[in-house]
Write a protein that holds these residues in place. Structure first.
Motif, short mmCIF file in Angstrom:
data_model
loop_
_atom_site.label_atom_id
_atom_site.label_comp_id
_atom_site.label_asym_id
_atom_site.label_seq_id
_atom_site.Cartn_x
_atom_site.Cartn_y
_atom_site.Cartn_z
N ASP A 115 -17.96 -6.45 -0.95
CA ASP A 115 -16.81 -6.27 -1.84
C ASP A 115 -17.15 -6.43 -3.32
O ASP A 115 -16.43 -5.94 -4.18
CB ASP A 115 -15.69 -7.25 -1.48
N VAL B 180 -17.08 -3.48 -5.88
CA VAL B 180 -15.86 -2.79 -6.30
C VAL B 180 -15.78 -2.61 -7.81
O VAL B 180 -15.33 -1.57 -8.29
CB VAL B 180 -14.59 -3.49 -5.74
N ALA C 24 -14.89 -8.29 -9.54
CA ALA C 24 -14.25 -8.83 -8.34
C ALA C 24 -13.82 -10.27 -8.59
O ALA C 24 -14.41 -10.97 -9.41
CB ALA C 24 -15.21 -8.76 -7.16
N PRO D 10 -6.45 -8.87 -0.76
CA PRO D 10 -7.54 -7.95 -1.11
C PRO D 10 -7.01 -6.58 -1.52
O PRO D 10 -6.14 -6.02 -0.86
CB PRO D 10 -8.37 -7.88 0.17
N GLY D 11 -7.53 -6.10 -2.64
CA GLY D 11 -7.10 -4.81 -3.17
C GLY D 11 -6.14 -4.93 -4.33
O GLY D 11 -5.98 -3.98 -5.09
N TYR E 197 -5.01 -6.33 -8.08
CA TYR E 197 -5.78 -6.65 -9.27
C TYR E 197 -4.91 -7.41 -10.25
O TYR E 197 -3.69 -7.35 -10.21
CB TYR E 197 -6.40 -5.40 -9.91
N ILE F 294 -10.35 -7.65 -9.59
CA ILE F 294 -9.90 -7.06 -8.33
C ILE F 294 -10.10 -8.06 -7.21
O ILE F 294 -11.21 -8.54 -6.98
CB ILE F 294 -10.66 -5.77 -8.04
N GLU F 295 -9.01 -8.38 -6.53
CA GLU F 295 -9.05 -9.34 -5.41
C GLU F 295 -9.87 -8.75 -4.26
O GLU F 295 -9.66 -7.60 -3.87
CB GLU F 295 -7.64 -9.64 -4.93
N VAL F 296 -10.81 -9.55 -3.76
CA VAL F 296 -11.66 -9.11 -2.65
C VAL F 296 -11.58 -10.13 -1.52
O VAL F 296 -11.11 -11.25 -1.70
CB VAL F 296 -13.13 -8.92 -3.10
N GLU F 297 -12.05 -9.72 -0.35
CA GLU F 297 -12.07 -10.63 0.80
C GLU F 297 -13.18 -11.66 0.66
O GLU F 297 -12.98 -12.84 0.89
CB GLU F 297 -12.23 -9.84 2.10
N MET G 8 -17.66 -1.66 1.36
CA MET G 8 -16.61 -2.65 1.12
C MET G 8 -15.83 -2.91 2.40
O MET G 8 -15.84 -2.09 3.31
CB MET G 8 -15.64 -2.12 0.05
N VAL H 155 -10.24 -3.56 0.82
CA VAL H 155 -10.64 -3.28 -0.56
C VAL H 155 -10.95 -1.79 -0.72
O VAL H 155 -10.50 -1.16 -1.69
CB VAL H 155 -11.83 -4.16 -0.97
#
Length: 159
Positions: free
Chosen positions: A15, A18, A61, A69-70, A72, A118-121, A130, A134
């Motif tokens: 991730d 991204v 990220a 996740p996904g 921002y 950007i929020e990620v796992e 990814m 995401v």
């Protein structure tokens, strides 16, 4: 306006890539109106790379407690400066607020910085591709972050 779109990430961490992918896609939209760069590691030397720009749009990220996740978030450096517990967003060990302060102390012209986080796992998992959540968000991220940059560029041009 002299502006830079800067993507940070690591292309061997799932991730964490991204920021690089979104920045490269946005570069196609804004390439003629701002400089576009990607870095696979943040570092203190960013002072010289940021110096002289009026505005820097940084894409990276982030992992927050309870984030989706996904999604921002848009921040200024002062809002995410790492504290003693290193809980804030940093350009990999050097906070952007600190970077701005150091650059100014060194006589550098430092820009206004807008951070798109950007929020990620999991930004630390090694591997290719990814996570599904995401990756599915990337087209919307490109459009929405692009629109936010467009608005900022238009506001500066009107001023």
């Amino acid at each position: 306006m002299n502006a830079l779109l800067l993507g940070l990430g690591n292309d061997i961490k799932r991730d964490d890539v991204v920021g690089l992918d979104v920045t490269e896609a946005l570069g196609e939209r804004f390439g003629d109106r701002l400089d576009v760069e990607t870095y696979t590691s943040g570092r203190l030397m960013l002072i010289q790379e940021l110096s002289g720009y009026d505005h820097v749009f940084l894409v990276d990220a982030i992992k927050t407690d309870g984030g989706t996740p996904g999604d921002y978030y848009e921040f200024s450096p002062s809002e995410v400066e790492p504290g003693d517990d290193s809980g804030g967003l940093a350009t990999h060990n050097v906070g952007l607020g600190t970077l701005q302060t150091l650059g100014e102390a060194m006589g550098q012209s430092m820009p206004e910085i807008t951070i798109f986080a950007i929020e990620v796992e999991n930004p630390f998992e090694y591997g290719e591709g990814m996570t599904d959540a995401v990756e599915a968000a990337v087209p919307d991220l490109i459009e929405e972050i692009g629109d936010d940059i467009e608005t900022a560029l238009a506001a500066t041009a009107a001023a």
